[in-house]
Scaffold this active site. Structure first.
Site, PDB file in Angstrom:
ATOM      1  N   CYS A 178       0.879  -1.170   0.000  1.00 25.56           N
ATOM      2  CA  CYS A 178       0.000   0.000   0.000  1.00 25.56           C
ATOM      3  C   CYS A 178       0.920   1.224   0.000  1.00 25.56           C
ATOM      4  CB  CYS A 178      -0.841   0.061   1.266  1.00 25.56           C
ATOM      5  SG  CYS A 178      -2.063  -1.250   1.394  1.00 25.56           S
ATOM      6  N   GLN A 211     -11.102 -10.064 -11.476  1.00 31.71           N
ATOM      7  CA  GLN A 211     -10.884  -8.761 -10.830  1.00 31.71           C
ATOM      8  C   GLN A 211     -10.858  -8.928  -9.308  1.00 31.71           C
ATOM      9  OE1 GLN A 211     -10.325  -5.953 -12.462  1.00 31.71           O
ATOM     10  NE2 GLN A 211     -11.133  -6.291 -14.519  1.00 31.71           N
ATOM     11  N   GLU A 219      -8.819 -13.450 -26.365  1.00 38.16           N
ATOM     12  CA  GLU A 219      -7.973 -13.504 -25.170  1.00 38.16           C
ATOM     13  C   GLU A 219      -6.776 -14.416 -25.447  1.00 38.16           C
ATOM     14  OE1 GLU A 219      -7.744 -12.494 -21.778  1.00 38.16           O
ATOM     15  OE2 GLU A 219      -6.116 -13.965 -21.714  1.00 38.16           O
ATOM     16  N   CYS A 277      -6.387  -0.279 -16.401  1.00 37.75           N
ATOM     17  CA  CYS A 277      -5.902  -0.152 -15.025  1.00 37.75           C
ATOM     18  C   CYS A 277      -4.632   0.697 -14.998  1.00 37.75           C
ATOM     19  CB  CYS A 277      -5.655  -1.520 -14.406  1.00 37.75           C
ATOM     20  SG  CYS A 277      -4.427  -2.461 -15.299  1.00 37.75           S
TER      21      CYS A 277
HETATM   22  N1  SAH Z   1     -11.620  -8.123 -19.254  1.00 35.38           N
HETATM   23  C1  SAH Z   1     -11.222  -9.122 -18.305  1.00 35.38           C
HETATM   24  C2  SAH Z   1      -9.720  -9.366 -18.239  1.00 35.38           C
HETATM   25  C3  SAH Z   1      -8.861  -8.160 -18.187  1.00 35.38           C
HETATM   26  S1  SAH Z   1      -7.226  -8.536 -17.741  1.00 35.38           S
HETATM   27  C4  SAH Z   1     -11.757  -8.813 -16.937  1.00 35.38           C
HETATM   28  O1  SAH Z   1     -12.228  -7.709 -16.689  1.00 35.38           O
HETATM   29  O2  SAH Z   1     -11.721  -9.697 -16.065  1.00 35.38           O
HETATM   30  C5  SAH Z   1      -6.388  -8.426 -19.273  1.00 35.38           C
HETATM   31  C6  SAH Z   1      -6.401  -9.719 -20.022  1.00 35.38           C
HETATM   32  O3  SAH Z   1      -5.663  -9.515 -21.237  1.00 35.38           O
HETATM   33  C7  SAH Z   1      -5.762 -10.898 -19.316  1.00 35.38           C
HETATM   34  O4  SAH Z   1      -6.706 -11.934 -19.224  1.00 35.38           O
HETATM   35  C8  SAH Z   1      -4.584 -11.289 -20.235  1.00 35.38           C
HETATM   36  O5  SAH Z   1      -4.388 -12.678 -20.299  1.00 35.38           O
HETATM   37  C9  SAH Z   1      -5.039 -10.744 -21.576  1.00 35.38           C
HETATM   38  N2  SAH Z   1      -3.999 -10.427 -22.570  1.00 35.38           N
HETATM   39  C10 SAH Z   1      -2.762  -9.943 -22.364  1.00 35.38           C
HETATM   40  N3  SAH Z   1      -2.154  -9.687 -23.531  1.00 35.38           N
HETATM   41  C11 SAH Z   1      -3.015 -10.022 -24.513  1.00 35.38           C
HETATM   42  C12 SAH Z   1      -2.965  -9.972 -25.945  1.00 35.38           C
HETATM   43  N4  SAH Z   1      -1.888  -9.551 -26.575  1.00 35.38           N
HETATM   44  N5  SAH Z   1      -4.055 -10.360 -26.626  1.00 35.38           N
HETATM   45  C13 SAH Z   1      -5.154 -10.814 -25.978  1.00 35.38           C
HETATM   46  N6  SAH Z   1      -5.262 -10.871 -24.632  1.00 35.38           N
HETATM   47  C14 SAH Z   1      -4.209 -10.495 -23.904  1.00 35.38           C
END
Ligand code: SAH
Length: 499
Positions: free
Chosen positions: A127, A325, A375, A450
């Site tokens: 933190c 998340q 993904e 994020c």
């Molecule tokens: N939208 C989802 C996940 C977001 S996290 C949610 O809200 O839960 C970001 C995601 O992007 C992760 O699952 C990671 O595996 C994926 N990721 C990372 N690089 C990537 C790429 N080049 N192409 C596709 N997905 C990717």
């Protein structure tokens, strides 16, 4: 960032640090200004050595990482835990754990300063903002997003949390021994593998820490040895816990150095008796000398091996390794906003890029014609397909691959998308992806991020290639840390007024 990150853990993973239980005895010694940190006695201060200099400085503003910026001898230094307007004595040394200068004593305090409730705050580093009031934390994050998004318009007021502690649904505690050979569990001090023994991290779900306490207590009677990183001897390395905060389901993962679990059945019986709320227990084997918490091998000791949680009216199955998340209450607010920004009417073809276990895709599918999720992580895609079946969703398809390549192919095949939802990792998107958006010309793009720094970079590209930013909503998903989430709505500037 965290050494304990899963590969697909895009969100600021907890950097192995903590927050601990409120400790009334922790207050500053009499006569010292509140918030003045008795750092001279810390190992940090000793590290400074004879060459370290004490300087009196005043903080002008905060960096995006929440550190206080000060000027000293014509140089700009960053001081962790110092607030704007505060005057302080700092130790200037290149070796300081938190950057250029270390806070020794606050001489003049800001009204925004509060006593950090966690007794490990100084050592940990997980933190960064516990010394700031909740209101000041919200303002800091608002200012960060406002400044980065200035070229695109004024962001909405940040959505904060009423109770900004106890939120992390996923926690991982390292297990070891202290000098007296007692079993300890806790988070690593920043940038080290030194365990800070703790029974409570204030941002963890309290239930998770309770279970770790029980396990530590049981280890003695079951003669379960903690793993020793130096010798490679011992058994238990980490305890990873995931809590389904709406379902109440709890997954406990014992991360061990060996698959040979002596006294397994009795251990399981005793743990279930102490915590009947645990719905599944797994053994993960990590033999490697690595900072990654989880190994590849996994064995379900009881239960389904997964937990479920509900988000946006849908149920999601979560496995030990897949990304979910970490702050579901705030995620609900974030997703609601993102779906609202997509202006779905039931007809649209939607792409959900970086779709993880399919959370945004499946929630959007209820209001769209069809959804394509893309993904990279194979396990996450498998979870997404399973989740789509589980929720009876018929209009969503999931593809495993790089989001950029997927979009390039869509564009080259002349396919179309009405709306693109995107939620890339902290590094943001790439040119292949963004240039394909410019070719595919979706009417709207909703960009969840994020990391507002990479988001601002990508918005710059999109605004140069036919899009206008219509709204930006910051959300505080990670209270007590400097991290902030933001969702932006972009619309295609095809014909004036037509959206
Ligand atoms: N939208 C989802 C996940 C977001 S996290 C949610 O809200 O839960 C970001 C995601 O992007 C992760 O699952 C990671 O595996 C994926 N990721 C990372 N690089 C990537 C790429 N080049 N192409 C596709 N997905 C990717």
């Amino acid at each position: 960032m965290s050494k304990q990150k899963n590969r697909n853990d895009k969100k600021p993973a907890q950097s192995n640090h903590q927050s601990g239980k409120p400790n009334k005895k922790q207050g500053p010694a009499k006569g010292k200004p509140k918030g003045g940190n008795p750092k001279n006695s810390s190992p940090n201060a000793r590290q400074g050595g004879p060459k370290a200099t004490t300087a009196k400085v005043t903080c002008s503003r905060l960096t995006n990482e929440g550190k206080g910026l000060v000027e000293w001898e014509g140089k700009q230094l960053e001081v962790a835990h110092l607030l704007p307007g505060e005057t302080a004595e700092v130790r200037v040394s290149k070796k300081g754990r938190f950057g250029d200068a270390e806070l020794k004593r606050v001489l003049h305090q800001s009204e925004d300063r509060v006593e950090p409730p966690c007794p490990y705050y100084e050592q940990c580093g997980g933190c960064q903002l516990q010394h700031m009031s909740n209101q000041a934390q919200g303002q800091f994050k608002q200012n960060t997003v406002d400044a980065l998004m200035k070229p695109f318009g004024k962001p909405e007021p940040i959505l904060t949390m009423d109770h900004p502690y106890d939120y992390r649904n996923k926690s991982q505690m390292a297990i070891g021994r202290n000098k007296d050979r007692q079993v300890i569990g806790g988070l690593y001090a920043q940038n080290t593998h030194q365990i800070i023994p703790m029974d409570r991290c204030l941002i963890h779900d309290p239930k998770a820490d309770e279970i770790v306490q029980t396990i530590k207590g049981m280890m003695k009677s079951f003669k379960m040895q903690p793993y020793n990183e130096d010798t490679g001897q011992g058994f238990l390395r980490h305890v990873l816990i995931k809590v389904g905060q709406t379902s109440g389901e709890i997954m406990v993962v014992l991360v061990a150095a060996s698959p040979i679990f002596k006294g397994k059945n009795n251990f399981i019986t005793a743990l279930r008796k102490a915590h009947p709320e645990i719905t599944t227990l797994l053994l993960n084997i990590n033999k490697r000398n690595t900072s990654a918490v989880l190994g590849d091998q996994e064995k379900v000791l009881f239960g389904k091996g997964t937990i479920t949680d509900t988000l946006g009216g849908m149920t999601f199955e979560i496995s030990a390794k897949s990304f979910y998340q970490i702050n579901p209450a705030q995620t609900e607010k974030l997703y609601t906003k993102a779906i609202e920004m997509a202006n779905l009417t039931g007809k649209e073809t939607v792409v959900d890029a970086y779709s993880g276990i399919g959370t945004i895709s499946l929630i959007a599918s209820q209001k769209a014609g069809s959804v394509m999720g893309v993904e990279l992580n194979q396990d996450a895609v498998r979870d997404a397909i399973r989740n789509s079946k589980r929720n009876g969703v018929k209009n969503a398809r999931f593809y495993q691959g790089d989001a950029g390549e997927f979009m390039v192919q869509m564009a080259s095949r002349g396919e179309k998308a009405d709306v693109v939802l995107m939620d890339p990792p902290r590094s943001g998107s790439d040119e292949a992806f963004l240039s394909s958006i410019a070719k595919l010309k979706p009417k709207r793009v909703v960009y969840v991020s994020c990391n507002p720094e990479t988001q601002a970079r990508d918005l710059k590209y999109l605004t140069k290639h036919g899009y206008a930013v219509e709204a930006i909503q910051p959300v505080d998903m990670f209270p007590q840390t400097y991290h902030v989430e933001a969702v932006a709505k972009l619309v295609r500037k095809e014909k004036a007024g037509k959206r």
